[in-house]
Each structure stands twice: as structure tokens, then as C-alpha cells.
Design a protein around this motif. Structure first.
Motif, PDB file in Angstrom:
ATOM      1  N   ALA A   1     -12.683  33.837  38.872  1.00 34.45           N
ATOM      2  CA  ALA A   1     -11.554  34.727  39.166  1.00 34.45           C
ATOM      3  C   ALA A   1     -10.866  35.166  37.879  1.00 34.45           C
ATOM      4  CB  ALA A   1     -10.567  34.021  40.093  1.00 34.45           C
ATOM      5  N   ILE A   2     -10.726  34.251  36.944  1.00 35.75           N
ATOM      6  CA  ILE A   2     -10.113  34.586  35.652  1.00 35.75           C
ATOM      7  C   ILE A   2     -10.976  35.588  34.905  1.00 35.75           C
ATOM      8  CG2 ILE A   2      -9.573  33.629  33.371  1.00 35.75           C
ATOM      9  CD1 ILE A   2      -8.581  31.099  34.829  1.00 35.75           C
ATOM     10  N   LEU A   3     -12.286  35.391  34.949  1.00 36.51           N
ATOM     11  CA  LEU A   3     -13.200  36.320  34.287  1.00 36.51           C
ATOM     12  C   LEU A   3     -13.154  37.695  34.934  1.00 36.51           C
ATOM     13  CD1 LEU A   3     -15.512  36.794  32.241  1.00 36.51           C
ATOM     14  CD2 LEU A   3     -17.104  36.021  34.011  1.00 36.51           C
ATOM     15  N   GLN A   4     -13.156  37.756  36.262  1.00 42.42           N
ATOM     16  CA  GLN A   4     -13.169  39.036  36.982  1.00 42.42           C
ATOM     17  C   GLN A   4     -11.924  39.864  36.720  1.00 42.42           C
ATOM     18  OE1 GLN A   4     -13.840  37.393  40.953  1.00 42.42           O
ATOM     19  NE2 GLN A   4     -15.800  38.453  41.056  1.00 42.42           N
ATOM     20  N   THR A   5     -10.810  39.212  36.455  1.00 45.11           N
ATOM     21  CA  THR A   5      -9.562  39.938  36.224  1.00 45.11           C
ATOM     22  C   THR A   5      -9.249  40.129  34.746  1.00 45.11           C
ATOM     23  OG1 THR A   5      -8.401  37.822  36.512  1.00 45.11           O
ATOM     24  CG2 THR A   5      -8.492  39.300  38.412  1.00 45.11           C
ATOM     25  N   GLY A   6     -10.216  39.836  33.890  1.00 42.41           N
ATOM     26  CA  GLY A   6     -10.050  40.092  32.465  1.00 42.41           C
ATOM     27  C   GLY A   6      -9.063  39.185  31.773  1.00 42.41           C
ATOM     28  N   LEU A   7      -8.917  37.954  32.249  1.00 40.88           N
ATOM     29  CA  LEU A   7      -7.935  37.028  31.681  1.00 40.88           C
ATOM     30  C   LEU A   7      -8.583  35.911  30.873  1.00 40.88           C
ATOM     31  CD1 LEU A   7      -5.387  36.719  34.627  1.00 40.88           C
ATOM     32  CD2 LEU A   7      -5.017  37.836  32.418  1.00 40.88           C
ATOM     33  N   SER A   8      -9.853  36.047  30.567  1.00 43.57           N
ATOM     34  CA  SER A   8     -10.507  35.032  29.739  1.00 43.57           C
ATOM     35  C   SER A   8      -9.794  34.942  28.396  1.00 43.57           C
ATOM     36  CB  SER A   8     -11.981  35.395  29.523  1.00 43.57           C
ATOM     37  OG  SER A   8     -12.679  35.398  30.747  1.00 43.57           O
ATOM     38  N   GLY A   9      -9.488  33.706  27.986  1.00 51.86           N
ATOM     39  CA  GLY A   9      -8.728  33.480  26.760  1.00 51.86           C
ATOM     40  C   GLY A   9      -7.252  33.277  27.007  1.00 51.86           C
ATOM     41  N   TYR A  10      -6.802  33.574  28.241  1.00 55.61           N
ATOM     42  CA  TYR A  10      -5.392  33.414  28.595  1.00 55.61           C
ATOM     43  C   TYR A  10      -5.150  32.144  29.410  1.00 55.61           C
ATOM     44  CZ  TYR A  10      -4.581  38.287  27.258  1.00 55.61           C
ATOM     45  OH  TYR A  10      -4.475  39.461  26.562  1.00 55.61           O
ATOM     46  N   GLU A  11      -6.177  31.354  29.652  1.00 56.29           N
ATOM     47  CA  GLU A  11      -6.085  30.242  30.595  1.00 56.29           C
ATOM     48  C   GLU A  11      -4.918  29.296  30.307  1.00 56.29           C
ATOM     49  OE1 GLU A  11     -10.494  31.341  30.429  1.00 56.29           O
ATOM     50  OE2 GLU A  11      -8.774  31.255  29.064  1.00 56.29           O
ATOM     51  N   ASN A  12      -4.664  29.012  29.047  1.00 52.54           N
ATOM     52  CA  ASN A  12      -3.666  28.008  28.692  1.00 52.54           C
ATOM     53  C   ASN A  12      -2.316  28.603  28.321  1.00 52.54           C
ATOM     54  OD1 ASN A  12      -5.508  25.827  29.038  1.00 52.54           O
ATOM     55  ND2 ASN A  12      -6.413  26.307  27.033  1.00 52.54           N
ATOM     56  N   ARG A  13      -2.172  29.915  28.517  1.00 48.35           N
ATOM     57  CA  ARG A  13      -0.883  30.542  28.202  1.00 48.35           C
ATOM     58  C   ARG A  13       0.097  30.341  29.355  1.00 48.35           C
ATOM     59  NH1 ARG A  13      -1.835  36.275  25.042  1.00 48.35           N
ATOM     60  NH2 ARG A  13      -3.507  35.562  23.651  1.00 48.35           N
ATOM     61  N   PRO A  14       1.363  30.041  29.064  1.00 45.02           N
ATOM     62  CA  PRO A  14       2.360  29.923  30.126  1.00 45.02           C
ATOM     63  C   PRO A  14       2.540  31.260  30.846  1.00 45.02           C
ATOM     64  CG  PRO A  14       3.159  28.930  28.086  1.00 45.02           C
ATOM     65  CD  PRO A  14       1.909  29.685  27.736  1.00 45.02           C
ATOM     66  N   ILE A  15       2.691  31.215  32.156  1.00 46.89           N
ATOM     67  CA  ILE A  15       2.768  32.429  32.961  1.00 46.89           C
ATOM     68  C   ILE A  15       4.003  33.254  32.620  1.00 46.89           C
ATOM     69  CG2 ILE A  15       4.062  31.489  34.916  1.00 46.89           C
ATOM     70  CD1 ILE A  15       0.904  33.659  35.217  1.00 46.89           C
ATOM     71  N   ASN A  16       5.044  32.588  32.083  1.00 45.25           N
ATOM     72  CA  ASN A  16       6.274  33.315  31.740  1.00 45.25           C
ATOM     73  C   ASN A  16       6.242  33.871  30.318  1.00 45.25           C
ATOM     74  OD1 ASN A  16       6.402  30.751  30.602  1.00 45.25           O
ATOM     75  ND2 ASN A  16       8.641  30.683  30.652  1.00 45.25           N
ATOM     76  N   ARG A  17       5.067  33.751  29.646  1.00 47.35           N
ATOM     77  CA  ARG A  17       4.963  34.268  28.289  1.00 47.35           C
ATOM     78  C   ARG A  17       3.830  35.271  28.142  1.00 47.35           C
ATOM     79  NH1 ARG A  17       6.040  28.995  24.349  1.00 47.35           N
ATOM     80  NH2 ARG A  17       8.100  28.467  25.207  1.00 47.35           N
ATOM     81  N   ILE A  18       3.484  35.896  29.247  1.00 51.02           N
ATOM     82  CA  ILE A  18       2.489  36.975  29.205  1.00 51.02           C
ATOM     83  C   ILE A  18       3.141  38.239  29.753  1.00 51.02           C
ATOM     84  CG2 ILE A  18       0.503  35.436  29.353  1.00 51.02           C
ATOM     85  CD1 ILE A  18       0.333  35.995  32.327  1.00 51.02           C
ATOM     86  N   SER A  19       2.498  39.377  29.555  1.00 53.43           N
ATOM     87  CA  SER A  19       3.083  40.652  29.974  1.00 53.43           C
ATOM     88  C   SER A  19       3.050  40.800  31.491  1.00 53.43           C
ATOM     89  CB  SER A  19       2.316  41.813  29.333  1.00 53.43           C
ATOM     90  OG  SER A  19       1.013  41.913  29.908  1.00 53.43           O
ATOM     91  N   ASP A  20       3.785  41.789  31.995  1.00 57.00           N
ATOM     92  CA  ASP A  20       3.802  42.038  33.437  1.00 57.00           C
ATOM     93  C   ASP A  20       2.410  42.381  33.957  1.00 57.00           C
ATOM     94  OD1 ASP A  20       6.499  41.553  33.598  1.00 57.00           O
ATOM     95  OD2 ASP A  20       7.095  43.663  33.517  1.00 57.00           O
ATOM     96  N   GLY A  21       1.662  43.180  33.177  1.00 62.16           N
ATOM     97  CA  GLY A  21       0.313  43.533  33.604  1.00 62.16           C
ATOM     98  C   GLY A  21      -0.594  42.328  33.667  1.00 62.16           C
ATOM     99  N   GLU A  22      -0.501  41.444  32.665  1.00 61.84           N
ATOM    100  CA  GLU A  22      -1.304  40.227  32.655  1.00 61.84           C
ATOM    101  C   GLU A  22      -0.887  39.293  33.790  1.00 61.84           C
ATOM    102  OE1 GLU A  22      -1.814  40.434  27.798  1.00 61.84           O
ATOM    103  OE2 GLU A  22      -0.263  39.191  28.740  1.00 61.84           O
ATOM    104  N   ARG A  23       0.412  39.231  34.050  1.00 61.57           N
ATOM    105  CA  ARG A  23       0.909  38.380  35.134  1.00 61.57           C
ATOM    106  C   ARG A  23       0.414  38.887  36.478  1.00 61.57           C
ATOM    107  NH1 ARG A  23       5.746  39.066  34.064  1.00 61.57           N
ATOM    108  NH2 ARG A  23       5.864  37.489  32.431  1.00 61.57           N
ATOM    109  N   GLN A  24       0.380  40.203  36.649  1.00 64.42           N
ATOM    110  CA  GLN A  24      -0.122  40.765  37.904  1.00 64.42           C
ATOM    111  C   GLN A  24      -1.610  40.473  38.070  1.00 64.42           C
ATOM    112  OE1 GLN A  24       2.011  41.844  39.969  1.00 64.42           O
ATOM    113  NE2 GLN A  24       0.726  42.665  41.587  1.00 64.42           N
ATOM    114  N   ARG A  25      -2.351  40.508  36.989  1.00 72.63           N
ATOM    115  CA  ARG A  25      -3.766  40.133  37.050  1.00 72.63           C
ATOM    116  C   ARG A  25      -3.919  38.674  37.455  1.00 72.63           C
ATOM    117  NH1 ARG A  25      -7.176  42.724  32.041  1.00 72.63           N
ATOM    118  NH2 ARG A  25      -5.874  44.550  31.646  1.00 72.63           N
ATOM    119  N   ALA A  26      -3.023  37.824  36.938  1.00 71.78           N
ATOM    120  CA  ALA A  26      -3.078  36.407  37.295  1.00 71.78           C
ATOM    121  C   ALA A  26      -2.816  36.205  38.779  1.00 71.78           C
ATOM    122  CB  ALA A  26      -2.068  35.616  36.462  1.00 71.78           C
ATOM    123  N   MET A  27      -1.911  37.008  39.350  1.00 74.69           N
ATOM    124  CA  MET A  27      -1.627  36.908  40.786  1.00 74.69           C
ATOM    125  C   MET A  27      -2.842  37.347  41.597  1.00 74.69           C
ATOM    126  SD  MET A  27       1.403  35.685  40.931  1.00 74.69           S
ATOM    127  CE  MET A  27       1.912  35.994  42.620  1.00 74.69           C
TER     128      MET A  27
END
Length: 359
Positions: A131-157
Motif C-alpha cells: 500500500a505504501i508503494l502503490q501510493t508513492g510513499l516509499s521512504g516515508y515509512e518512519n516519518r511522523p504523520i504530523n510532519r509531512i505535507s497535506d498531499g503526503e498525508r492524504q496519500r497515507a490515508m
């Protein structure tokens, strides 16, 4: 071949039941459906009931009346866990939980299978990583959810919904508050999930252009009814003209798949140009309030300038000829010839003509 109907509303009324007062009905007699492998865009004005409909479909709010079926089974027959294995939901709420990483957020999607305190096994981890790979979030796995952009956060959702591994995904305005790049990237991801995995994705949006070019089906909420169909039939039937009945200054433009402000036409520009210059000059003349038309005797040719008509002629008070030159433009108005060097100069000259006394 019979297609699977994943969602069906039969005469459904949506709203809220209050203990102390009568039920509040938001919309009644809704009949809609969504198929497997289909991307459905829910469109309507603010406050029309889009979120209420999506929450009803997702099982958060019971329908007031009618029949709501999820894969041919009444939604009321599902337990919470059973429904969570059939359908995932992404809300408009912005999640900013301190110290919760992207990987942990996505992992919450496995709760229908492990419960909130269950241990993730190797299969769960594989689904989360995918799921992380499909949404282009590889490399973001260990980043806190409150320290990424709105677009990245929406991808995480969306990745969390993917990790939930459901046939149906319901998203309430997934592109709200995003910039252009992130908005189209989210839509691209959703479209890819439909085409490659056969999911049924239902999402609400205010972006009519994206809906008409990407969605397989439109659910359109109007003041007095809810209608559905493929985008082209909905536009052809004139339904979008009823989307904002109280705003007389808007009109639906079928060529652009979007709304435009109604403007009085100054007159007609007879535009002769070719290539990109034709495209952008045409847009500029429209922006300045002119109808652009052609001489029907002119035949398009790769080696000759061509004229292009945008629509039928209108009653005119000003008539201007605009001809592309090897360097710049020639403007002819009232027998006067005037050359300009750039498209900006052309626009400024046209504006001077429209403001000239007695023109």
C-alpha cells in the motif's frame, strides 16, 4: 456478461435520527448503483448532502428508509468487522497525531483482521508495504504523520484504506485542500486502483473537469433529486445546468467540462492563425469577451494559416480581424491596420478597441 453491483440504493432516504425530535431528512428516494471496476464521482453543491450519503453507504449512519445493499446484502446485516472487510472509508478530516509514523498509520488499516491490539504478521506487513508503494510513499515509512505535507498525508490515508484490503473504497473529498499536482496525483492513484485491481471507488468532489474526464459514473445531487449516469450522457442531458440553480451567472461549458461565468459578448474576432498561436490566441480572445469565428471558405492546410470557429456567431457590435504574421499579429478594425509584436500586445490593443468611445 453480468457485472457485479457492489453498491445499490433503492429508494433510500438519508439524514439523522434525533432522540428528542423527529428525524432530519437530508435527501429522500435515492436510487443509485456502483459496479465493480468502476470509479464513481459524487458531485453536488455545498450542504447538499454528499457527506451524509457517503457516511450512510459506509455504514456510519443508518438509512432512514429504503434499501441499501452492499454486494447484494443489506448493509444492516453486516457486523462492523464484516463491513470493514468489504468497504474502507477516507474522510476529509486532517489527521495530525504526534509520534504516529506513516507506517503505523497505514498499519491501522489491518484492524478488521487483527483488531486494534492484534499482532501484525508477515502477510499484514506485506500488504502494508504494498500500500505504501502503490501510493508513492516509499521512504516515508518512519516519518511522523504530523510532519509531512497535506498531499503526503492524504496519500497515507489512502494507503491505510488500501491496507484494509477491501473491494469498495469510499472517499469524502480526497483532493480537498491539495495543490494542483497532489490533486491530480491522488486521482491518478484512484484511477489506477480501479483499472488494475477492479475496485469500486466512490469519491465526492467539486472538481467537475476531473470527474468528467476520469470517472466512469457520476452521481449528481441536485436540490430536488439525485441522478446518475456516465459523464457524457449526464452532460448531454443537461443535468449540470441544474447544479447551481440560484447562480444565474454560471453556465456549463461542454467543451471544457467545467463552469464558466456568463459574459456579454463585445462582438466577433475573425482569427486566422496556425499551431499553438491559434490555440492561445483563441483562448485570449474568449477571455476578453469575444466570439471567435472563421470564414467557411478557408480550408485547413498544414502549410497555410487556418481559422477556427469556437461556436455559432452572435449579434455583434464590434468586428475585428486578427491575422498571425511571421513575427507578431495584424489587427484590422474599422479599416485601420495595426501590427503588434506579442500576444500580450494583441490583448492590450483589443482591450483598447472595446473601451474606445463609440466603438
Amino acid at each position: 456478461m453480468q457485472e457485479d453491483i457492489y453498491i445499490r440504493c433503492k429508494g433510500v432516504s438519508i439524514g439523522y435520527r434525533e432522540r428528542s425530535t423527529a428525524s432530519t431528512v437530508v435527501k429522500k428516494d435515492i436510487s443509485l448503483h456502483a459496479l465493480s471496476g468502476e470509479m464513481v464521482a459524487l458531485i453536488g453543491g455545498n450542504g447538499i448532502g454528499k457527506s451524509t450519503l457517503l457516511k450512510t453507504i459506509a455504514g456510519f449512519i443508518p438509512p432512514l428508509s429504503g434499501e441499501l445493499l452492499v454486494r447484494n446484502r443489506p448493509v444492516s446485516d453486516f457486523s462492523a468487522t464484516e463491513l470493514a472487510r468489504e468497504m474502507s472509508f477516507v474522510s476529509t478530516e486532517i489527521v495530525r497525531v504526534a509520534n504516529l509514523t506513516v507506517h503505523e498509520m497505514v498499519g491501522l488499516g489491518r484492524f478488521p483482521y487483527t483488531n486494534w491490539f492484534g499482532q501484525l504478521n508477515d502477510n499484514d506487513q506485506m500488504i502494508i508495504d504494498r500500500a505504501i508503494l502503490q501510493t508513492g510513499l516509499s521512504g516515508y515509512e518512519n516519518r511522523p504523520i504530523n510532519r509531512i505535507s497535506d498531499g503526503e498525508r492524504q496519500r497515507a490515508m489512502i494507503a491505510r484504506a488500501l491496507a484494509q484490503d477491501t473491494r469498495i473504497m469510499v472517499l469524502d473529498e480526497p483532493t480537498a485542500f491539495l495543490d494542483i499536482s497532489n490533486k491530480y496525483e491522488i486521482v491518478r492513484i484512484l484511477h489506477q486502483l480501479v483499472s488494475e485491481q477492479g475496485k469500486c471507488i466512490i469519491f465526492s468532489t467539486h472538481d467537475l473537469n476531473t470527474s468528467l474526464t476520469m470517472a466512469d459514473r457520476i452521481w449528481l445531487m441536485l436540490e430536488d433529486r439525485v441522478v446518475e449516469g456516465i459523464p457524457e450522457e449526464m452532460a448531454s442531458a443537461g443535468y449540470f445546468d441544474w447544479l447551481f440553480p440560484n447562480n444565474q451567472h454560471l453556465r456549463f461549458d461542454p467543451e471544457r467540462n467545467d463552469f464558466r461565468i456568463k459574459r456579454e459578448k463585445y462582438g466577433v474576432v475573425n482569427l486566422t492563425a496556425t499551431g499553438q498561436e491559434l490555440i492561445w490566441a483563441k483562448k485570449a480572445m474568449e477571455r476578453l469577451g469575444f466570439e471567435v469565428k472563421t470564414d467557411p471558405l478557408v480550408s485547413p492546410s498544414p502549410s497555410l494559416p487556418v481559422s477556427q470557429s469556437l461556436s455559432l456567431p452572435v449579434p455583434q457590435s464590434i468586428s475585428i480581424d486578427v491575422i498571425q504574421l511571421p513575427q507578431g499579429w495584424n489587427i484590422i478594425h474599422s479599416g485601420i491596420f495595426h501590427n503588434v509584436a506579442t500576444l500580450e500586445d494583441l490583448c492590450r490593443s483589443i482591450k483598447k478597441i472595446t473601451t474606445r468611445p463609440g466603438s
